[in-house]
Design a protein around this motif. Structure first.
Motif, mmCIF file in Angstrom:
data_model
loop_
_atom_site.group_PDB
_atom_site.id
_atom_site.type_symbol
_atom_site.label_atom_id
_atom_site.label_comp_id
_atom_site.label_asym_id
_atom_site.label_seq_id
_atom_site.Cartn_x
_atom_site.Cartn_y
_atom_site.Cartn_z
ATOM 1 N N ARG A 1 2.950 4.526 11.880
ATOM 2 C CA ARG A 1 3.551 5.242 10.722
ATOM 3 C C ARG A 1 2.753 6.520 10.240
ATOM 4 O O ARG A 1 1.352 6.589 10.152
ATOM 5 C CB ARG A 1 3.485 4.147 9.661
ATOM 6 C CG ARG A 1 4.356 3.164 9.971
ATOM 7 C CD ARG A 1 4.311 2.105 8.698
ATOM 8 N NE ARG A 1 5.220 0.784 9.103
ATOM 9 C CZ ARG A 1 4.950 -0.082 10.039
ATOM 10 N NH1 ARG A 1 3.757 -0.171 10.666
ATOM 11 N NH2 ARG A 1 5.736 -1.243 9.979
ATOM 12 N N TYR A 2 3.107 7.723 9.824
ATOM 13 C CA TYR A 2 2.511 8.962 9.590
ATOM 14 C C TYR A 2 3.144 9.661 8.560
ATOM 15 O O TYR A 2 4.452 9.509 8.571
ATOM 16 C CB TYR A 2 1.827 9.515 10.875
ATOM 17 C CG TYR A 2 3.132 10.001 11.909
ATOM 18 C CD1 TYR A 2 3.491 11.473 11.857
ATOM 19 C CD2 TYR A 2 4.042 9.293 12.598
ATOM 20 C CE1 TYR A 2 4.691 11.955 12.545
ATOM 21 C CE2 TYR A 2 4.932 9.766 13.431
ATOM 22 C CZ TYR A 2 5.053 11.007 13.072
ATOM 23 O OH TYR A 2 6.235 11.658 14.035
ATOM 24 N N VAL B 1 -5.123 4.954 2.405
ATOM 25 C CA VAL B 1 -4.443 5.651 3.633
ATOM 26 C C VAL B 1 -3.013 5.993 3.275
ATOM 27 O O VAL B 1 -2.530 7.063 3.456
ATOM 28 C CB VAL B 1 -4.566 4.537 4.593
ATOM 29 C CG1 VAL B 1 -3.617 5.260 6.002
ATOM 30 C CG2 VAL B 1 -5.954 4.490 5.201
ATOM 31 N N PRO B 2 -2.207 5.210 2.709
ATOM 32 C CA PRO B 2 -0.809 5.423 2.348
ATOM 33 C C PRO B 2 -0.684 6.363 1.279
ATOM 34 O O PRO B 2 0.339 7.193 1.217
ATOM 35 C CB PRO B 2 0.052 4.294 2.283
ATOM 36 C CG PRO B 2 -0.944 3.328 1.899
ATOM 37 C CD PRO B 2 -2.275 3.735 2.724
ATOM 38 N N TYR B 3 -1.486 6.373 0.265
ATOM 39 C CA TYR B 3 -1.312 6.909 -1.067
ATOM 40 C C TYR B 3 -2.273 7.756 -1.472
ATOM 41 O O TYR B 3 -2.078 8.654 -2.392
ATOM 42 C CB TYR B 3 -1.353 5.788 -2.155
ATOM 43 C CG TYR B 3 0.062 5.030 -1.797
ATOM 44 C CD1 TYR B 3 1.365 5.437 -2.467
ATOM 45 C CD2 TYR B 3 -0.251 3.677 -1.462
ATOM 46 C CE1 TYR B 3 2.470 4.800 -2.329
ATOM 47 C CE2 TYR B 3 0.773 2.859 -1.100
ATOM 48 C CZ TYR B 3 2.313 3.127 -1.500
ATOM 49 O OH TYR B 3 3.392 2.453 -1.105
ATOM 50 N N GLY C 1 -2.575 15.650 1.424
ATOM 51 C CA GLY C 1 -2.954 14.415 2.293
ATOM 52 C C GLY C 1 -2.223 14.431 3.581
ATOM 53 O O GLY C 1 -1.059 14.676 3.757
ATOM 54 N N LEU C 2 -2.998 14.136 4.589
ATOM 55 C CA LEU C 2 -2.218 13.597 5.868
ATOM 56 C C LEU C 2 -2.798 12.214 6.304
ATOM 57 O O LEU C 2 -4.234 11.921 6.299
ATOM 58 C CB LEU C 2 -2.588 14.670 6.935
ATOM 59 C CG LEU C 2 -2.417 15.890 6.728
ATOM 60 C CD1 LEU C 2 -3.138 17.000 7.853
ATOM 61 C CD2 LEU C 2 -0.928 16.244 6.783
ATOM 62 N N TYR C 3 -1.875 11.382 6.731
ATOM 63 C CA TYR C 3 -2.182 10.040 6.895
ATOM 64 C C TYR C 3 -1.793 9.850 8.372
ATOM 65 O O TYR C 3 -0.662 9.992 8.713
ATOM 66 C CB TYR C 3 -1.771 9.042 5.763
ATOM 67 C CG TYR C 3 -0.502 8.725 5.778
ATOM 68 C CD1 TYR C 3 0.107 7.560 6.513
ATOM 69 C CD2 TYR C 3 0.323 9.369 4.956
ATOM 70 C CE1 TYR C 3 1.595 7.178 6.246
ATOM 71 C CE2 TYR C 3 1.744 9.057 4.768
ATOM 72 C CZ TYR C 3 2.290 7.946 5.513
ATOM 73 O OH TYR C 3 3.695 7.512 5.478
ATOM 74 N N ALA C 4 -2.242 8.703 9.084
ATOM 75 C CA ALA C 4 -1.551 8.021 10.156
ATOM 76 C C ALA C 4 -2.021 6.553 10.243
ATOM 77 O O ALA C 4 -3.143 6.045 9.765
ATOM 78 C CB ALA C 4 -1.975 8.555 11.575
ATOM 79 N N ALA C 5 -1.071 5.558 10.351
ATOM 80 C CA ALA C 5 -1.506 4.063 10.375
ATOM 81 C C ALA C 5 -0.795 3.617 11.601
ATOM 82 O O ALA C 5 0.383 3.839 11.924
ATOM 83 C CB ALA C 5 -0.706 3.380 9.091
ATOM 84 N N HIS C 6 -1.444 2.764 12.119
ATOM 85 C CA HIS C 6 -1.021 2.223 13.594
ATOM 86 C C HIS C 6 -1.232 0.638 13.418
ATOM 87 O O HIS C 6 -1.798 0.149 12.948
ATOM 88 C CB HIS C 6 -2.145 2.586 14.547
ATOM 89 C CG HIS C 6 -1.903 1.822 15.852
ATOM 90 N ND1 HIS C 6 -2.903 1.108 16.395
ATOM 91 C CD2 HIS C 6 -1.059 1.877 16.678
ATOM 92 C CE1 HIS C 6 -2.965 0.714 17.463
ATOM 93 N NE2 HIS C 6 -1.395 0.948 17.774
#
Length: 735
Positions: free
Chosen positions: A385-386, A145-147, A426-431
């Motif tokens: 976080r995105y 997800v982040p990498y 890449g596009l990511y989003a963490a909640h």
């Protein structure tokens, strides 16, 4: 709430995300670790207590006491990471049964993995100077997800020291310098390091230089009882006039032709015009001399050495990154970090068969352009976080045959298609959601795309597949829960997916293996897909004790494994550079599984005494072929007792590995069974003692004895025996 607490931490650090990420908090001997701020889990600062994934932090003070020669040695000596070595100038970290291009290396927020990171064993971690480390975070398990791609086994995120600004009210520059002179006996290592930080109120600079020289490595003298002489080097090759000759090694415990030299330079410039904005220029350069490939130089053919020369040519890494940070809250974010970077990696392989005149010189140059955008926003009990990432790799690959007798040169087959490209987005989003004061929910998604292009030179590849074209996309996610339970207990769980797209090395490499097979290109590879779950239970008694145990289970689909593969003409052999080989290639196997556990403990006894220990166990199997999976280390771990009081710091430790029988080795050849004993890789342990004494507030001396019992051993999958008794002496000056 966690999000508000984290905001306070960031503001207290001067609204400087880099300062939080790169400057470790004072390293208390107390057992308080869950309250520290980490960065590797989501690319932005967050409290460790809220992260459901296993993360270990190697602090600056711990690294200083370990006093490692290389970053690979720092990881190995921590006891948390298994490290394989094919030569003294090597070090390939393994996380949860994944190695090389399946473990992501990140330095100061920039990924090091590139288009030619291979699937076997890597030494690229050596290009990070161990003497300028501020912190290492080891994230075990899926990090897609982040990498994005490559983070199957985990992420090793390294942070170098930051430049230090002067205090806001100071009228004089802030000057800090750290200097080291070190000698280690096993390889007669000589290291000279200096770094200087100059800081004003808005501008700061950090300059660091390290020069290291290694002679040939001496292995231990106490052999395995059942296999006396294992690991000895009875011969070496030298060229006299126009002929190669085999010479007797007068001391077989000295592993002739293993030494090398290295230089590392770092320059950082920091500009903070106002409290909420920061600009950081980060320049890093690392280079080596020729690095002998020791395992290849031991190979025999018809009773004579297989090679007269087998060297990695000078490996150079140049990185220039710029990082902009903005930390004044806005509608869409509270903090923003933008990190564009350019990297250039040069590596080569210089190979000449015994009593042959032609040296095969394969040279690779990779240029990498990348940019990362990371943002975070707190909304009450929620934190978002995105961000986005783009990379573009271009590979220049050349092959030259040089006649060492006449100097005549000719073109030979390249290792990779010259001009191949590898690009990712890449596009990511963490909640993160603070459900209750005791429950924290984490989730995230990432959409990734990868494109690979390459054209084979028809002069050297007799195949109808003249080019390779691959494009893929992956949607990956994770879901985790952390529960703070009564009586100091903490429980966490995580499920996640990850992927790894075949790179230029996987799909288009031509290379001879140790076992006499030739890896050839395979344009039909698919991405590896992973699903994993982990659970952790820990118990903390404040300031006294912390214990934790983590278990994980991973399913891998389309796992890349080296196995027999038809030659371009449909047969099973091919003639390459005048030799006949059985052909193999990286191929997708159907299914594989990996599972295991790790346990850690920290204890504070008072009066300056503390203890710590860790143990890890991993099991892996290729389910489709019903054979062991490669890169799975045996049981390993570390235990230590430390004493810190006033000017003295001392630590006694034991490092250990279990055995791995022949039947547990993968048939792919990646586990290097030919470098092990006839029954496999034997277990071992070493006893070690380290001390540091501060003569004055600025001067300190360090002394260590590693492998006190002078054990002779070789780690699983390694091609060089480990150091024997190693006496380390160092003098430090800090101001």
């Amino acid at each position: 709430m966690i999000s508000r607490t984290l905001t306070i931490v960031v503001v207290a650090a001067g609204a400087n995300v880099t300062a939080v990420a790169q400057t470790p908090a004072p390293d208390s001997a107390r057992v308080i670790s869950l309250g520290e701020v980490i960065v590797s889990a989501s690319r932005t600062p967050e409290l460790r207590a809220a992260v459901p994934q296993q993360i270990e932090v190697l602090s600056a003070r711990t690294i200083r006491l370990l006093n490692p020669a290389t970053t690979a040695d720092a990881l190995q000596q921590s006891g948390w990471v298994y490290v394989q070595k094919s030569q003294l100038g090597g070090g390939s970290p393994v996380l949860r049964g994944f190695e090389a291009n399946k473990v992501l290396l990140v330095v100061d927020g920039v990924r090091l993995n590139n288009a030619i990171f291979r699937g076997g064993h890597l030494q690229n971690v050596l290009g990070i100077d161990a003497n300028v480390l501020g912190r290492i975070e080891v994230l075990s398990g899926a990090g897609a997800v982040p990498y994005g791609s490559d983070a199957l086994g985990g992420v090793i995120s390294v942070y170098t020291k930051p430049p230090l600004l002067a205090d806001s009210g100071s009228t004089t520059p802030r000057v800090h310098t750290s200097n080291l002179l070190r000698y280690a006996s096993a390889a007669h290592e000589k290291t000279l390091h200096t770094d200087v930080s100059l800081g004003w109120r808005r501008v700061a600079s950090l300059t660091s230089v390290t020069v290291t020289d290694f002679d040939d490595l001496r292995k231990g003298n106490r052999d395995y009882r059942s296999y006396p002489g294992f690991g000895e080097k009875p011969f070496y090759v030298r060229r006299f006039g126009l002929r190669d000759s085999v010479l007797v090694n007068p001391d077989p415990n000295v592993q002739r032709d293993s030494g090398y030299g290295q230089m590392d330079v770092l320059q950082k410039l920091l500009f903070r015009p106002v409290a909420h904005q920061q600009h950081l220029l980060n320049l890093q350069y690392s280079t080596t001399t020729d690095v002998p490939r020791y395992d290849r130089l031991q190979a025999l053919r018809n009773g004579l050495p297989r090679f007269a020369e087998w060297n990695y040519g000078p490996q150079r890494r140049l990185m220039a990154s710029y990082q902009y940070q903005y930390t004044r809250p806005k509608r869409l974010f509270d903090a923003l970090r933008l990190t564009p970077a350019v990297q250039r990696l040069d590596e080569s392989r210089l190979v000449r068969d015994f009593r042959r005149d032609v040296r095969q010189e394969n040279r690779e140059q990779v240029r990498v352009l990348s940019a990362n955008l990371d943002l975070n926003k707190s909304l009450g009990r929620h934190e978002l976080r995105y961000g986005a990432e783009v990379t573009h790799n271009r590979v220049r690959s050349t092959g030259t045959g040089v006649n060492v007798r006449t100097g005549v040169q000719q073109d030979i087959a390249t290792r990779y298609p010259n001009g191949a490209t590898y690009a990712t987005t890449g596009l990511y989003a963490a909640h993160r959601w603070q459900l209750t004061p005791a429950l924290t929910l984490s989730d995230g998604l990432r959409l990734s795309t990868v494109r690979l292009r390459g054209d084979f030179d028809p002069r050297f590849f007799n195949t109808t597949a003249t080019r390779i074209r691959q494009s893929s996309a992956s949607l990956d996610g994770n879901l985790g829960l952390v529960a703070q339970l009564p009586a100091g207990f903490r429980a966490s769980g995580l499920v996640a997916t990850a992927f790894r797209n075949p790179n230029v090395d996987d799909a288009s490499k031509t290379f001879e293996q140790n076992n006499g097979t030739l890896i050839i290109p395979n344009a039909g590879l698919k991405p590896e897909r992973l699903r994993t779950a982990e659970v952790e239970l820990s118990k903390t008694v404040e300031n006294r004790l912390q214990v934790a145990i983590t278990g994980f289970y991973t399913q891998l689909r389309n796992a890349l494994v080296v196995q027999p593969f038809a030659a371009p003409d449909g047969g099973s052999t091919i003639t390459f550079n005048g030799q006949t080989y059985t052909t193999v290639a990286s191929t997708n196997t159907g299914r594989a599984r990996i599972y295991g556990f790790s346990a850690r403990a920290l204890a504070e006894f008072g009066a300056g005494f503390s203890a710590q220990g860790s143990i890890s166990y991993t099991k892996g199997r290729d389910l489709t072929r019903a054979v062991p999976l490669d890169h799975i280390p045996p049981l390993y771990g570390r235990g230590a007792v430390s004493y810190r009081r006033r000017s003295l710091t001392a630590e006694a430790s034991v490092l250990f590995n279990g055995r791995k029988w022949v039947g547990e080795f993968s048939p792919s050849g990646e586990d290097n069974l030919d470098q092990a004993t006839p029954v496999g890789s034997l277990g071992w342990y070493t006893l070690n003692l380290r001390t540091e004494y501060r003569l004055t507030p600025r001067w300190a001396v360090q002394a260590a004895v590693e492998n006190i019992l002078d054990q002779s051993y070789r780690q699983f999958a390694s091609g060089i025996s480990a150091p024997g008794r190693n006496v380390v002496l160092a003098l430090r000056f800090d101001r």
